[in-house]
Motif scaffolding. Structure first.
Motif, short mmCIF file in Angstrom:
data_model
loop_
_atom_site.label_atom_id
_atom_site.label_comp_id
_atom_site.label_asym_id
_atom_site.label_seq_id
_atom_site.Cartn_x
_atom_site.Cartn_y
_atom_site.Cartn_z
N GLY A 31 -33.37 8.00 -1.59
CA GLY A 31 -32.69 7.48 -2.76
C GLY A 31 -31.88 8.49 -3.55
N ASP A 32 -31.94 9.79 -3.17
CA ASP A 32 -31.15 10.80 -3.88
C ASP A 32 -29.66 10.47 -3.79
OD1 ASP A 32 -33.21 12.34 -4.77
OD2 ASP A 32 -33.04 13.90 -3.24
N VAL A 33 -28.94 10.71 -4.89
CA VAL A 33 -27.50 10.50 -4.92
C VAL A 33 -26.82 11.85 -5.11
CG1 VAL A 33 -25.57 9.40 -6.10
CG2 VAL A 33 -27.72 8.16 -5.82
N VAL A 34 -26.07 12.25 -4.10
CA VAL A 34 -25.35 13.53 -4.11
C VAL A 34 -23.93 13.27 -4.58
CG1 VAL A 34 -24.60 15.50 -2.72
CG2 VAL A 34 -26.77 14.34 -2.18
N THR A 35 -23.48 14.01 -5.59
CA THR A 35 -22.11 13.86 -6.09
C THR A 35 -21.29 15.05 -5.67
OG1 THR A 35 -22.87 12.60 -8.01
CG2 THR A 35 -20.68 13.56 -8.15
N VAL A 36 -20.20 14.76 -4.96
CA VAL A 36 -19.27 15.78 -4.48
C VAL A 36 -17.89 15.39 -5.01
CG1 VAL A 36 -18.25 16.86 -2.44
CG2 VAL A 36 -20.65 16.17 -2.41
N GLY A 37 -17.40 16.14 -5.98
CA GLY A 37 -16.15 15.75 -6.63
C GLY A 37 -16.38 14.45 -7.38
N HIS A 38 -15.59 13.42 -7.02
CA HIS A 38 -15.75 12.10 -7.64
C HIS A 38 -16.52 11.14 -6.74
CE1 HIS A 38 -12.99 13.48 -10.68
NE2 HIS A 38 -12.02 13.64 -9.79
N HIS A 39 -16.90 11.59 -5.55
CA HIS A 39 -17.55 10.73 -4.56
C HIS A 39 -19.07 10.90 -4.61
CE1 HIS A 39 -13.43 10.65 -3.10
NE2 HIS A 39 -13.76 9.72 -2.20
N GLN A 40 -19.76 9.87 -4.13
CA GLN A 40 -21.22 9.92 -4.06
C GLN A 40 -21.68 9.74 -2.62
OE1 GLN A 40 -19.82 7.74 -6.63
NE2 GLN A 40 -19.94 9.59 -7.89
N LEU A 41 -22.74 10.45 -2.27
CA LEU A 41 -23.40 10.30 -0.99
C LEU A 41 -24.86 9.94 -1.27
CD1 LEU A 41 -21.92 13.39 0.86
CD2 LEU A 41 -21.77 11.05 1.72
N ARG A 42 -25.25 8.73 -0.92
CA ARG A 42 -26.63 8.30 -1.17
C ARG A 42 -27.45 8.56 0.09
NH1 ARG A 42 -29.68 3.31 -1.01
NH2 ARG A 42 -31.30 3.34 -2.63
N TYR A 43 -28.57 9.28 -0.10
CA TYR A 43 -29.44 9.64 1.02
C TYR A 43 -30.49 8.55 1.21
CZ TYR A 43 -32.76 12.32 3.88
OH TYR A 43 -33.61 12.74 4.87
N VAL A 44 -30.51 7.95 2.39
CA VAL A 44 -31.46 6.87 2.69
C VAL A 44 -32.26 7.25 3.92
CG1 VAL A 44 -31.71 4.44 3.32
CG2 VAL A 44 -29.89 5.12 1.75
N ASP A 45 -33.57 7.34 3.74
CA ASP A 45 -34.47 7.61 4.85
C ASP A 45 -35.17 6.29 5.18
OD1 ASP A 45 -36.51 8.32 6.59
OD2 ASP A 45 -36.90 10.23 5.60
N ASP A 46 -34.76 5.65 6.27
CA ASP A 46 -35.27 4.32 6.59
C ASP A 46 -36.78 4.29 6.74
OD1 ASP A 46 -32.77 3.11 6.58
OD2 ASP A 46 -32.36 3.69 8.64
N GLN A 47 -37.33 5.32 7.36
CA GLN A 47 -38.78 5.35 7.56
C GLN A 47 -39.51 5.44 6.22
OE1 GLN A 47 -40.16 8.39 10.24
NE2 GLN A 47 -42.32 8.02 9.82
N THR A 48 -39.03 6.33 5.35
CA THR A 48 -39.64 6.48 4.03
C THR A 48 -39.46 5.22 3.20
OG1 THR A 48 -39.19 8.85 4.07
CG2 THR A 48 -39.69 7.88 1.93
N GLN A 49 -38.27 4.59 3.33
CA GLN A 49 -37.99 3.38 2.57
C GLN A 49 -38.95 2.27 2.97
OE1 GLN A 49 -34.09 1.61 3.18
NE2 GLN A 49 -34.10 0.83 1.10
N ASP A 50 -39.18 2.09 4.28
CA ASP A 50 -40.11 1.06 4.73
C ASP A 50 -41.52 1.33 4.23
OD1 ASP A 50 -38.06 -0.18 6.02
OD2 ASP A 50 -38.50 0.67 8.00
N GLU A 51 -41.92 2.61 4.29
CA GLU A 51 -43.26 2.98 3.83
C GLU A 51 -43.39 2.73 2.33
OE1 GLU A 51 -43.69 7.00 5.01
OE2 GLU A 51 -44.11 6.53 7.12
N SER A 52 -42.31 3.05 1.58
CA SER A 52 -42.34 2.87 0.13
C SER A 52 -42.46 1.40 -0.24
CB SER A 52 -41.08 3.45 -0.51
OG SER A 52 -41.04 4.85 -0.34
N GLU A 53 -41.72 0.55 0.50
CA GLU A 53 -41.78 -0.88 0.23
C GLU A 53 -43.17 -1.41 0.51
OE1 GLU A 53 -38.62 -2.44 2.53
OE2 GLU A 53 -37.08 -1.90 1.09
N ASP A 54 -43.79 -0.95 1.62
CA ASP A 54 -45.14 -1.36 1.94
C ASP A 54 -46.08 -0.89 0.85
OD1 ASP A 54 -44.22 -2.50 4.22
OD2 ASP A 54 -44.79 -0.86 5.54
N GLU A 55 -45.89 0.34 0.38
CA GLU A 55 -46.77 0.91 -0.63
C GLU A 55 -46.62 0.16 -1.95
OE1 GLU A 55 -49.77 3.21 -1.98
OE2 GLU A 55 -48.99 3.11 0.06
#
Length: 278
Positions: free
Chosen positions: A80-104
């Motif tokens: 879920g981290d959001v990296v800002t480079v200039g005016h753009h954003q790069l959102r970091y999504v770890d599918d495995q962690t996301q699934d585990e978090s939703e289960d949790e």
């Protein structure tokens, strides 16, 4: 697998699967993730993937690299981290962690009562919801006011017309009003969801598709959301003390059921959740 989702002003531009060990981000064409914008340095930042971990490093860029609004030099990327480079954003999504978090999240907040416990929850929800609906009906009756004479005469004429029509014998085999209604045309209750607004699970969503959804933490706060034809109602099932009930829009719901409206904010067991109707 981890991914980076590139966006500008909320609009998704590209998506990158983290399948390589190194990814460079910058304005020049030789970057793995190219962002052609004057606010981005030629080689702005670097991402290194080691097994299941990803590390971000700023490459002495002119405008700096930010993660969740904070200027960084090096940073271990988290779901879920959001990296800002200039005016753009790069959102970091770890599918495995996301699934585990939703289960949790579901394991932590969603309660599946069984046997007598489930029956008790249903009885509490039904009783409180019925009381709330009776209270609303009483308020509606109290709102009746004497009509002015002209309106009173019109109402009397209408009542006489209805009485005459309903008193007249109905021709045989003539369909009644209820028979004329097509069940498919009766409006159905729209589906609603809860979205977590605070804490570790911020952004997680829970669809309220069941007739009764029980949420909270036993011993702290437990509430049930009842899905009825009249709408969605939330009721307290368990509270740590008499003055520690769940909140809706900052107000205690007490012992009575509270009908939820679109965009209401529910606070339960220390977690804020938005109620949204699809």
């Amino acid at each position: 697998m981890a991914r980076l989702i590139l966006s500008l002003d909320g609009q998704t531009l590209a998506e990158y699967n983290m399948t390589k060990e190194r990814y460079t981000v910058g304005r020049l064409p030789d970057n793995d993730i190219r962002i052609d914008n004057a606010a981005v340095s030629g080689h702005h930042s670097l991402i290194i993937n080691i097994l299941n971990d990803s590390f971000l490093e700023d490459l002495n860029s002119t405008n700096g690299t930010y993660v969740n609004g904070k200027l960084i030099k090096k940073h271990a990327l988290q779901q879920g981290d959001v990296v800002t480079v200039g005016h753009h954003q790069l959102r970091y999504v770890d599918d495995q962690t996301q699934d585990e978090s939703e289960d949790e999240f579901e394991k932590t907040m969603v309660i599946e009562p069984s046997g007598k416990a489930e029956q008790r929850v249903r009885e509490v929800a039904e009783r409180a919801t019925a009381a709330a609906m009776s209270s609303n009906a009483a308020v509606a009756e109290d709102d009746d006011r004497p009509l002015p004479e002209a309106h009173s005469n019109a109402a009397a004429a209408t009542a006489e017309k209805v009485h005459t029509e309903t008193s007249a014998p109905r021709p045989q085999n003539q369909p009644t009003a209820t028979q004329d209604i097509d069940p498919a045309k009766i409006p159905k209750l729209p589906l609603a969801k809860l979205q977590v607004l605070s804490g570790t699970f911020a952004g997680r969503e829970l669809e309220l598709s069941k007739a009764l959804t029980t949420l909270g933490r036993p011993g702290i706060q437990v509430a049930a959301i009842s899905r009825r034809a009249e709408g969605y109602f939330i009721v307290t099932v368990e509270a740590k003390s008499s003055d520690d009930y769940p909140l809706v829009n900052g107000m205690s719901i007490g012992d009575l059921a509270r009908k939820l409206e679109d965009n209401d904010v529910v606070q339960l067991a220390g977690v804020k959740m938005g109620f949204f109707i699809s």
